[in-house]
Each structure stands twice: as structure tokens, then as C-alpha cells.
Scaffold this motif. Structure first.
Motif, PDB file in Angstrom:
ATOM      1  N   GLY A   1       0.811  -1.205   0.000  1.00 19.08           N
ATOM      2  CA  GLY A   1       0.000   0.000   0.000  1.00 19.08           C
ATOM      3  C   GLY A   1       0.850   1.263   0.000  1.00 19.08           C
ATOM      4  O   GLY A   1       2.070   1.227  -0.228  1.00 19.08           O
ATOM      5  N   THR A   2       0.202   2.404   0.293  1.00 17.77           N
ATOM      6  CA  THR A   2       0.867   3.710   0.217  1.00 17.77           C
ATOM      7  C   THR A   2       0.676   4.479   1.518  1.00 17.77           C
ATOM      8  O   THR A   2      -0.458   4.605   2.006  1.00 17.77           O
ATOM      9  CB  THR A   2       0.292   4.544  -0.950  1.00 17.77           C
ATOM     10  N   LEU A   3       1.782   5.021   2.060  1.00 16.60           N
ATOM     11  CA  LEU A   3       1.724   5.864   3.261  1.00 16.60           C
ATOM     12  C   LEU A   3       1.568   7.320   2.855  1.00 16.60           C
ATOM     13  O   LEU A   3       2.236   7.810   1.933  1.00 16.60           O
ATOM     14  CB  LEU A   3       2.991   5.699   4.102  1.00 16.60           C
ATOM     15  N   TYR A   4       0.719   8.016   3.562  1.00 17.61           N
ATOM     16  CA  TYR A   4       0.556   9.449   3.361  1.00 17.61           C
ATOM     17  C   TYR A   4       1.039  10.165   4.641  1.00 17.61           C
ATOM     18  O   TYR A   4       1.474   9.538   5.606  1.00 17.61           O
ATOM     19  CB  TYR A   4      -0.898   9.787   3.067  1.00 17.61           C
ATOM     20  N   ALA A   5       0.953  11.484   4.653  1.00 13.69           N
ATOM     21  CA  ALA A   5       1.351  12.301   5.821  1.00 13.69           C
ATOM     22  C   ALA A   5       2.768  11.961   6.265  1.00 13.69           C
ATOM     23  O   ALA A   5       3.045  11.822   7.459  1.00 13.69           O
ATOM     24  CB  ALA A   5       0.364  12.109   6.978  1.00 13.69           C
ATOM     25  N   GLN A   6       3.683  11.837   5.287  1.00 18.96           N
ATOM     26  CA  GLN A   6       5.065  11.524   5.647  1.00 18.96           C
ATOM     27  C   GLN A   6       5.843  12.770   6.076  1.00 18.96           C
ATOM     28  O   GLN A   6       6.939  12.645   6.639  1.00 18.96           O
ATOM     29  CB  GLN A   6       5.763  10.835   4.467  1.00 18.96           C
ATOM     30  N   ASN A   7       5.286  13.957   5.818  1.00 17.28           N
ATOM     31  CA  ASN A   7       5.874  15.200   6.308  1.00 17.28           C
ATOM     32  C   ASN A   7       5.125  15.652   7.562  1.00 17.28           C
ATOM     33  O   ASN A   7       3.925  15.409   7.706  1.00 17.28           O
ATOM     34  CB  ASN A   7       5.806  16.304   5.242  1.00 17.28           C
ATOM     35  N   LEU A   8       5.839  16.308   8.460  1.00 20.45           N
ATOM     36  CA  LEU A   8       5.252  16.744   9.725  1.00 20.45           C
ATOM     37  C   LEU A   8       4.095  17.703   9.484  1.00 20.45           C
ATOM     38  O   LEU A   8       4.231  18.687   8.743  1.00 20.45           O
ATOM     39  CB  LEU A   8       6.317  17.431  10.585  1.00 20.45           C
ATOM     40  N   GLU A   9       2.937  17.393  10.061  1.00 20.74           N
ATOM     41  CA  GLU A   9       1.777  18.265   9.930  1.00 20.74           C
ATOM     42  C   GLU A   9       0.955  18.219  11.216  1.00 20.74           C
ATOM     43  O   GLU A   9       1.091  17.299  12.024  1.00 20.74           O
ATOM     44  CB  GLU A   9       0.918  17.845   8.736  1.00 20.74           C
ATOM     45  N   LYS A  10       0.134  19.242  11.419  1.00 18.24           N
ATOM     46  CA  LYS A  10      -0.688  19.311  12.625  1.00 18.24           C
ATOM     47  C   LYS A  10      -1.915  18.419  12.476  1.00 18.24           C
ATOM     48  O   LYS A  10      -2.496  18.331  11.395  1.00 18.24           O
ATOM     49  CB  LYS A  10      -1.140  20.754  12.888  1.00 18.24           C
ATOM     50  N   ILE A  11      -2.296  17.775  13.561  1.00 21.28           N
ATOM     51  CA  ILE A  11      -3.517  16.989  13.538  1.00 21.28           C
ATOM     52  C   ILE A  11      -4.671  17.877  13.976  1.00 21.28           C
ATOM     53  O   ILE A  11      -4.556  18.649  14.934  1.00 21.28           O
ATOM     54  CB  ILE A  11      -3.409  15.739  14.449  1.00 21.28           C
ATOM     55  N   GLY A  12      -5.780  17.766  13.234  1.00 20.31           N
ATOM     56  CA  GLY A  12      -6.943  18.595  13.533  1.00 20.31           C
ATOM     57  C   GLY A  12      -8.193  17.764  13.732  1.00 20.31           C
ATOM     58  O   GLY A  12      -8.128  16.556  13.996  1.00 20.31           O
ATOM     59  N   PHE A  13      -9.350  18.419  13.586  1.00 22.75           N
ATOM     60  CA  PHE A  13     -10.630  17.743  13.839  1.00 22.75           C
ATOM     61  C   PHE A  13     -11.244  17.149  12.567  1.00 22.75           C
ATOM     62  O   PHE A  13     -12.288  16.504  12.630  1.00 22.75           O
ATOM     63  CB  PHE A  13     -11.615  18.716  14.481  1.00 22.75           C
ATOM     64  N   ALA A  14     -10.608  17.361  11.422  1.00 17.78           N
ATOM     65  CA  ALA A  14     -11.076  16.765  10.174  1.00 17.78           C
ATOM     66  C   ALA A  14     -10.255  15.511   9.877  1.00 17.78           C
ATOM     67  O   ALA A  14      -9.103  15.386  10.304  1.00 17.78           O
ATOM     68  CB  ALA A  14     -10.949  17.761   9.024  1.00 17.78           C
ATOM     69  N   ASP A  15     -10.872  14.555   9.136  1.00 20.71           N
ATOM     70  CA  ASP A  15     -10.166  13.325   8.784  1.00 20.71           C
ATOM     71  C   ASP A  15      -8.899  13.634   7.988  1.00 20.71           C
ATOM     72  O   ASP A  15      -8.923  14.441   7.046  1.00 20.71           O
ATOM     73  CB  ASP A  15     -11.064  12.409   7.944  1.00 20.71           C
ATOM     74  N   GLN A  16      -7.788  12.993   8.382  1.00 17.40           N
ATOM     75  CA  GLN A  16      -6.532  13.127   7.660  1.00 17.40           C
ATOM     76  C   GLN A  16      -6.105  11.731   7.195  1.00 17.40           C
ATOM     77  O   GLN A  16      -6.042  10.789   7.990  1.00 17.40           O
ATOM     78  CB  GLN A  16      -5.453  13.728   8.574  1.00 17.40           C
ATOM     79  N   LEU A  17      -5.826  11.594   5.893  1.00 15.17           N
ATOM     80  CA  LEU A  17      -5.479  10.307   5.301  1.00 15.17           C
ATOM     81  C   LEU A  17      -4.074   9.899   5.719  1.00 15.17           C
ATOM     82  O   LEU A  17      -3.115  10.657   5.576  1.00 15.17           O
ATOM     83  CB  LEU A  17      -5.567  10.402   3.777  1.00 15.17           C
ATOM     84  N   LEU A  18      -3.961   8.678   6.263  1.00 14.84           N
ATOM     85  CA  LEU A  18      -2.670   8.140   6.679  1.00 14.84           C
ATOM     86  C   LEU A  18      -2.171   7.043   5.732  1.00 14.84           C
ATOM     87  O   LEU A  18      -0.969   6.945   5.474  1.00 14.84           O
ATOM     88  CB  LEU A  18      -2.766   7.550   8.097  1.00 14.84           C
ATOM     89  N   TYR A  19      -3.105   6.220   5.218  1.00 15.70           N
ATOM     90  CA  TYR A  19      -2.694   5.019   4.487  1.00 15.70           C
ATOM     91  C   TYR A  19      -3.772   4.625   3.493  1.00 15.70           C
ATOM     92  O   TYR A  19      -4.965   4.750   3.779  1.00 15.70           O
ATOM     93  CB  TYR A  19      -2.456   3.877   5.483  1.00 15.70           C
ATOM     94  N   SER A  20      -3.320   4.127   2.347  1.00 12.71           N
ATOM     95  CA  SER A  20      -4.228   3.567   1.343  1.00 12.71           C
ATOM     96  C   SER A  20      -3.669   2.216   0.906  1.00 12.71           C
ATOM     97  O   SER A  20      -2.494   2.104   0.541  1.00 12.71           O
ATOM     98  CB  SER A  20      -4.354   4.512   0.142  1.00 12.71           C
ATOM     99  N   SER A  21      -4.526   1.182   0.987  1.00 15.02           N
ATOM    100  CA  SER A  21      -4.062  -0.168   0.652  1.00 15.02           C
ATOM    101  C   SER A  21      -3.921  -0.340  -0.859  1.00 15.02           C
ATOM    102  O   SER A  21      -4.327   0.525  -1.641  1.00 15.02           O
ATOM    103  CB  SER A  21      -5.056  -1.208   1.186  1.00 15.02           C
ATOM    104  N   GLY A  22      -3.339  -1.475  -1.253  1.00 18.43           N
ATOM    105  CA  GLY A  22      -3.305  -1.802  -2.667  1.00 18.43           C
ATOM    106  C   GLY A  22      -4.707  -2.145  -3.158  1.00 18.43           C
ATOM    107  O   GLY A  22      -5.649  -2.276  -2.378  1.00 18.43           O
ATOM    108  N   THR A  23      -4.869  -2.352  -4.473  1.00 19.71           N
ATOM    109  CA  THR A  23      -6.184  -2.623  -5.046  1.00 19.71           C
ATOM    110  C   THR A  23      -6.771  -3.923  -4.531  1.00 19.71           C
ATOM    111  O   THR A  23      -7.987  -4.110  -4.510  1.00 19.71           O
ATOM    112  CB  THR A  23      -6.102  -2.660  -6.571  1.00 19.71           C
TER     113      THR A  23
END
Length: 456
Positions: free
Chosen positions: A100-122
Motif C-alpha cells: 500500500g501507500t503511506l501518506y502524511a510523511q511530512n510533519l503536519e498538525k492533527i486537527g478535527f477533520a479526517d486526515q489520510l494516513l494510508y491507502s491499501s493496494g487494489t
């Protein structure tokens, strides 16, 4: 028909239960430090604390899915005060997943909206990865024990079902308040000297930063009121104090006020950082009453934030009172002269104010010398019996005057005032009276007069 409806309803319940029991997507969240909550532990304003969480996804239906996270509840302490906005930063660890694919690999603030961390393969394979969280001490706005929650969601792409996990988050924040105090003469001293323009005024510079405790208050106290080597204290009204410099906090006193022995509030605010000055200046009006010497004292400063109190470095306060032995004479305009006298004129008075300034603590006398007889423009001399003088002490001053009632003015150099045994400063008034008389030569009469000061 009723029996058919009941059978359909029971079948529906059984079907839903079967689907739940065979859920195709399961999510688990485990802090790497152990336990079932994300514990940041004790945090100060000068450090950054990092924690990691391992996320595992079990997928059985072969559908592609994604994993998100968000703040479910902000971090709030026992006083219902938030830790601060966007205080938690996050990123995913590169290489911590198998597919799969990792997202949010750069430092970012966590908030109250959904933030994508990971997406699996097909193919929607099961996988796991690591998310790091950090709290930066520079962003903290309050202290205390904080509690919040992070929500994790695994959701099939294009699907409606999802699996949610809630992770509790705790942190204990203690503000590492930093206060600096510095004197104007040396880092730990203020030295004042009246006759020196450079040292006539001095100050204590106070600054603070990283105040996370809400209101901050600063107090000043004369731990040792300035005194000489014989333990005699300096006069109460000799050292004047003002507080200035800050545009953020409340300052006390803002106008010159005599230095006090007691503990007084000099600054308060809600600021996280600020700079202000406690200014000291010698009262010239009181310096002549202060005995010569070097007076040494010590100031203590105390800082209060919330329920805590701490004493910070003290400052030495030193005042050098230099010897003063001087006389000031306030003559009338035109000097000691009597203009346009006629034989039938009323008596004319002329007043001279004499001010003796001394701090030597030794007895003294004031001498008077009339340089020449009272004479008019043509050289005519006024007889002594018509030119008289008397003296009055001013403002309940100490000492003794030699002419309490009118007497003829002596032309010789002679004492007219003696101090008390302590040599206290004093002020007195000399009144000169000229009485015209029948047969005198009209005109303007004048003479020169001189006062001198000497120790007894």
C-alpha cells in the motif's frame, strides 16, 4: 400474512448479525510505549516529546481501503483549559508498512477533520504501519494534566461500512518559567551617586518568558533597607522608585514613590513573555538631610504564577552620599539697596533667605560681613542706628539666630547663626530695615553684604 411478516423480520435480524460477525475490515491501534492510551508523560516548554502508535488492519473481502485519523476531543486540563490549538504534530514512518501507500510523511498538525494516513493496494491486503506524534513545548499555552482523544477510521473505498478505534491521549505539562534579573551597574547591583550624572539614576531590568501559568505577578521587597557601616538606615524619602518599559502588563508604581521596606506588587499580566524596568533615582530635595556615607541594602524579587511562587536572584542596592557643605543665599532683586528715600518716607524692609545644606553631622555657623556702610550716590552714610536687622527661622528649622529682634547692623565679620549639635541643615530669613529720619539726605542707599559658612 402476519406470520410471514414476522418470519421476514427474524430473517433480516439474522442476516445483519451474520454480516457483523463476518466483518471484512478490522482495525487495531497500539501505542509502542505500551498500555492502551497514548501517554506523553511530563512535558515542559523547552522540549519536544515524541510517541509512536502501531496501526494494524485485517482485511478479508479483497476491497481497497483507506485509514484516517483525527482529533475526537481536544486536550483539556482539569480546569477545562485547552492545551492550545494545533499542539500535536504527526507523520507516518517511511518503510513501516509492507504494502500500500503511506501518506502524511511530512510533519503536519492533527486537527478535527479526517486526515489520510494510508491507502491499501487494489487487492485490499491486510497491513500495518507506524504513526508518530509529537508535542512541541513552544506551542504550550497552559499547564496541568491534560486529556483528549484521537479517532482512527478504516473505510473501504466506495463502501459505506467502516471500523473505528478511539485512543485516549494524556499529557502532564509544567511550564518552565524563565526569569532574568539584571542591575544597571553590574549584573547583580545598582549603585547611585547624586553628584555623578551617570550614576544619579539606576534600574533593575526584569524579563521573563515561557510563562504558561496564566497570570504572572512580580513583587519587590527591601530584604535589607540601605544602611551605613554603623547600621544607620538611609532616609525613607531619599530613594524614589518607578516601574516602566512594558506595554503589555500593569506597572506599579508608575509615578515616583519612596522606596518601601514591605513587599509590594510591581508588575502583573497574562503574557507569556515581557520586559520591564524598576527605576531608582535620588531625591535631590532630601539629599542634604542625609548624613554622608555609603549605604548598602538588598532587594528581593518574587514571582507568582497560578498557585506557585519562586524567589529569583536578589539585587544589591548601594547609595553613596557625598559630603555636602554649602550655603545658598537668595538676595532681593537689585541686591541690598533702598531707592528714592525721603526724610518722611516709611521704613523700608529688605529680606534675604539663607539656606544651609550639609550632611557632615558637625556643628557650624554662618558669618555675615557688611563690606561698607550704607551709602547714597553722593557718598552720604546712613547712621548705624537707622539701619537694623532681625532674623527668623523658617519651616521649624533647628539652630539659633543671633538677632531675634531689630538691632543695628554690624559692619564687622561676625556670626549671625549657629546650628544645633548635630549640624542639621537649616533655613532662616534675615530682614533688613532702613528708617528714614528728619534731616537726612534724600536718595538711594546701598551696600554689599557677604555670608560665609564655617565649622565650629
Amino acid at each position: 400474512m402476519r406470520k410471514v411478516a414476522i418470519l421476514i423480520f427474524i430473517a433480516l435480524i439474522i442476516t445483519i448479525g451474520f454480516v457483523d460477525a463476518q466483518s471484512a475490515l478490522n482495525l487495531s491501534v497500539t501505542p509502542l510505549s505500551g498500555g492502551n492510551s497514548l501517554r506523553f508523560g511530563r512535558i515542559s516548554s523547552v522540549i519536544e516529546v515524541n510517541k509512536e502508535v502501531r496501526i494494524r488492519i485485517s482485511s478479508t473481502d479483497g476491497k481497497q481501503y483507506q485509514v484516517f485519523h483525527r482529533l475526537a476531543d481536544p486536550l483539556i486540563n482539569e480546569k477545562n483549559v485547552p492545551l492550545g490549538s494545533h499542539v500535536i504534530s504527526t507523520y507516518t514512518l517511511l518503510g513501516s508498512n509492507a504494502s500500500g501507500t503511506l501518506y502524511a510523511q511530512n510533519l503536519e498538525k492533527i486537527g478535527f477533520a479526517d486526515q489520510l494516513l494510508y491507502s491499501s493496494g487494489t487487492g485490499g491486503q491486510s497491513d500495518s504501519f507506524t504513526v508518530a506524534y509529537a508535542i512541541n513545548g513552544d506551542c504550550l499555552k497552559a499547564t496541568g494534566n491534560f486529556f483528549g482523544r484521537i479517532q482512527y477510521t478504516a473505510r473501504p473505498i466506495g463502501g459505506t461500512s467502516q471500523d473505528d478505534v478511539i485512543l485516549n491521549v494524556t499529557a502532564e505539562v509544567s511550564g518552565d518559567l524563565r526569569v532574568e534579573v539584571e542591575g544597571s551597574s553590574t549584573p547583580d547591583a545598582v549603585r547611585l551617586k547624586l553628584k555623578s550624572d551617570r550614576d544619579k539614576e539606576g534600574f533593575v531590568r526584569l524579563s521573563f518568558r515561557e510563562n504558561l501559568g496564566g497570570e504572572i505577578r512580580v513583587f519587590q521587597e527591601a530584604e535589607l533597607f540601605p544602611q551605613d557601616e554603623l547600621f544607620s538606615e538611609i532616609d525613607n524619602d531619599l530613594i524614589m522608585v518607578t516601574v516602566s518599559g512594558s506595554k503589555k502588563g500593569e506597572l506599579f508604581p508608575s509615578t515616583p514613590t519612596a522606596l518601601t521596606r514591605k513587599r509590594i506588587l510591581i508588575y502583573s499580566s497574562q503574557e507569556s513573555e515581557d520586559v520591564f524596568y524598576v527605576n531608582f533615582i535620588l531625591n535631590e530635595g532630601a539629599i542634604d538631610r542625609q548624613q554622608v556615607g555609603i549605604y548598602k541594602g538588598r532587594l528581593r524579587y518574587t514571582v507568582e504564577t497560578g498557585d506557585s511562587q519562586q524567589e529569583i536572584a536578589g539585587i544589591d542596592l548601594e547609595v553613596e552620599v557625598e559630603p555636602i557643605f554649602a550655603i545658598e543665599v537668595d538676595l532681593p532683586s537689585g541686591g541690598l539697596s533702598f531707592e528714592r528715600l525721603l526724610p518722611d518716607s516709611q521704613p523700608i524692609l529688605r529680606e534675604v533667605d539663607v539656606h544651609v545644606k550639609t550632611n557632615l553631622g558637625r556643628p557650624y555657623m554662618v558669618m555675615q560681613n557688611i563690606a561698607s556702610p550704607l551709602t547714597n550716590e553722593t557718598g552720604n552714610v546712613m547712621p548705624d542706628e537707622y539701619f537694623t536687622m532681625k532674623m527668623d527661622l523658617l519651616d521649624s528649622q533647628s539652630g539659633k539666630v543671633m538677632y531675634s529682634d531689630y538691632q543695628s547692623v554690624s559692619r564687622s565679620d561676625h556670626p549671625i547663626f549657629t546650628s544645633d549639635n548635630k549640624g542639621s541643615p537649616s533655613r532662616f530669613k534675615v530682614v533688613y530695615r532702613l528708617r528714614p529720619f528728619s534731616g537726612m539726605v534724600a536718595g538711594g542707599y546701598s551696600t554689599a553684604i557677604r555670608f560665609s559658612l564655617g565649622e565650629i
